[in-house]
Design a protein around this motif. Structure first.
Motif, PDB file in Angstrom:
ATOM      1  N   GLU A  56     -47.958 -33.003  61.306  1.00 35.62           N
ATOM      2  CA  GLU A  56     -47.260 -32.584  62.511  1.00 35.62           C
ATOM      3  C   GLU A  56     -45.969 -31.844  62.163  1.00 35.62           C
ATOM      4  O   GLU A  56     -45.352 -32.086  61.120  1.00 35.62           O
ATOM      5  CB  GLU A  56     -46.926 -33.802  63.377  1.00 35.62           C
TER       6      GLU A  56
ATOM      7  N   THR B 273     -53.423 -26.276  64.993  1.00 37.44           N
ATOM      8  CA  THR B 273     -52.569 -26.382  66.185  1.00 37.44           C
ATOM      9  C   THR B 273     -53.404 -26.242  67.460  1.00 37.44           C
ATOM     10  O   THR B 273     -53.258 -27.022  68.413  1.00 37.44           O
ATOM     11  CB  THR B 273     -51.471 -25.300  66.138  1.00 37.44           C
TER      12      THR B 273
ATOM     13  N   ASN C 281     -55.823 -29.411  67.800  1.00 40.23           N
ATOM     14  CA  ASN C 281     -55.194 -30.690  68.119  1.00 40.23           C
ATOM     15  C   ASN C 281     -54.243 -30.609  69.312  1.00 40.23           C
ATOM     16  O   ASN C 281     -53.690 -31.639  69.731  1.00 40.23           O
ATOM     17  CB  ASN C 281     -54.421 -31.229  66.910  1.00 40.23           C
ATOM     18  N   GLN C 282     -54.053 -29.418  69.841  1.00 42.99           N
ATOM     19  CA  GLN C 282     -53.169 -29.222  70.989  1.00 42.99           C
ATOM     20  C   GLN C 282     -51.724 -29.665  70.690  1.00 42.99           C
ATOM     21  O   GLN C 282     -51.024 -30.144  71.582  1.00 42.99           O
ATOM     22  CB  GLN C 282     -53.721 -29.979  72.209  1.00 42.99           C
ATOM     23  N   MET C 283     -51.325 -29.571  69.444  1.00 46.25           N
ATOM     24  CA  MET C 283     -49.931 -29.841  69.038  1.00 46.25           C
ATOM     25  C   MET C 283     -49.636 -28.996  67.790  1.00 46.25           C
ATOM     26  O   MET C 283     -50.556 -28.618  67.055  1.00 46.25           O
ATOM     27  CB  MET C 283     -49.703 -31.332  68.748  1.00 46.25           C
TER      28      MET C 283
END
Length: 422
Positions: free
Chosen positions: A222, A237, A240-242
């Motif tokens: 992260e 990114t 994982n939508q982050m």
């Protein structure tokens, strides 16, 4: 020869006085003239014995409180004089004969307020004491050697002078008595600004001894403050939508080479050289307990190389060598630096301590930068000694991307001394 002439002169003087007084009593006659002769006869006989008195048979010893002292420190010295027969003497003058290397005082970091006027720290060191002897068979004379300068110093001999009450007879003898004082460099309290540097807008700091190899990605994680924009892994990114960033293999680079300029330029500032030695030692001591592979290279008439690990963590060879080192050699530092570093392979970090720079030095640094990850130049000099040509050279080197820090009397007099090697 001088002692022999003095002995003959004193002897002839006393005999002449005896003969003159005796002749006066013989030719003048009467109670007064003979009273004067017999009154002065004991004094003249004492002077005659004093002329023949052998002070060279005295036993003179010297005791030092310590032979290893820090620069700016004090050495306690006790002279002991022993004689077998208590012949009455009025007074004696006891004087230490010292090497010229002691004719300078060291006030630790206060020295550098005189960096533009180093001659103010020069003085003739004299250790002389007058002592009433009388009938004493043993005399102890204590004194101090204060504000000792760095170096290897010798106490060579003790000069003893004696005289009678009237000063008619004076005798002198020099007792050879060699002792050595090793005065180590003063270890400065320094604040070392090393590799604490932030990535762009983030707050995460890294040590410059640990450089990331951004060519080999080993995973993803992260996003954390301090991560570079170019490290973002866009596929992960989106998946994982982050925000995810790449993880890189850590490549440790902990080689550090300190280079000390020990050459002897024409207009050398001896105080600037002392500052270079102190700063080099202080940095070595600061880095002694780190995992860094730290080396010291001194360049003068001879080139010497040391490693902290190889010299028993700075307690042996390096400290002893920096105690004795003096600037020497006729060749310029820049040329010797180029010759010395030609055979070196790729280097990680260099820190160079010098008090003189020229165009050849600038070109040498440019050449070294091609095979060295980082070079820092510590230019140590009094502000009044920095030539206009050197100021222009410093400005040009900074424009070319060379990290050069100028340390003058203002910075060196501060405690703790703030030093940046980044």
């Amino acid at each position: 020869m001088k002692v022999t002439f003095r002995f003959i002169g004193n002897l002839l003087f006393i005999l002449t006085l005896i003969i003159v007084l005796f002749s006066y009593a013989m030719f003048q006659g009467g109670f007064v003239s003979w009273f004067l002769f017999y009154s002065f006869l004991p004094i003249l006989l004492y002077l005659l014995v004093l002329v023949c008195y052998p002070i060279k048979n005295w036993k003179v010893t010297r005791v030092l409180s310590g032979r290893l002292i820090k620069a700016g420190g004090t050495a306690q010295v006790v002279l002991t004089i022993e004689r077998k027969f208590p012949f009455p003497l009025y007074y004696g003058i006891f004087e230490e004969i010292m090497s010229d290397s002691l004719n300078r005082k060291d006030r630790k970091h206060h020295n550098y307020s005189h960096l533009n006027e180093p001659e103010k720290l020069l003085f003739t060191r004299s250790m002389k004491k007058i002592f009433l002897i009388g009938f004493r068979k043993r005399i102890e004379i204590p004194f101090k050697l204060e504000e000792l300068p760095r170096g290897e110093h010798k106490l060579e001999a003790v000069r003893v002078r004696i005289s009678d009450v009237f000063g008619f007879v004076k005798k002198e003898h020099v007792f050879t008595l060699e002792d050595e004082l090793l005065v180590q460099p003063h270890e400065r309290e320094i604040k070392l600004i090393d590799g604490a540097q932030s990535f762009e807008q983030g707050q995460t700091a890294v040590n410059s001894f640990q450089l990331e190899n951004t060519t080999v990605a080993t995973g993803v994680r992260e996003y954390e403050p301090g991560d570079r924009f170019s490290w973002i892994h866009w596929k992960q990114t989106a998946k994982n939508q982050m925000v995810m960033t790449k993880e890189f293999e850590i490549e440790r680079s902990n080689q550090l080479l300190l280079i000390l300029d020990a050459t002897l330029p024409k207009n050398i500032n001896p105080l600037a050289f002392e500052a270079s030695v102190e700063l080099a030692l202080s940095m070595l001591a600061k880095l002694e307990n780190t995992t860094s592979d730290v080396h010291l290279l001194t360049i003068g008439s001879e080139v010497r190389s040391f490693s902290i690990r190889e010299s028993n963590q700075l307690k042996g060879d390096i400290r002893y060598y920096l105690t004795k080192i003096q600037p020497d050699g006729e060749e310029s530092f820049s040329r010797l630096l180029k010759e010395t570093m030609q055979g070196q392979k790729r280097l990680e970090r260099l820190v160079i301590f010098t008090s003189s720079i020229d165009d050849f030095f600038r070109l040498t640094i440019q050449e070294l930068k091609q095979r060295t990850a980082q070079i820092v130049v510590m230019f140590i000099q009094g502000s009044a000694f920095i030539l206009e040509s050197e100021q222009k050279m410093i400005a040009q080197m900074k424009k070319e991307g060379t990290k050069i820090h100028v340390l003058t009397e203002r910075q060196l007099a501060a405690t703790p001394l703030e030093v940046s090697i980044r």
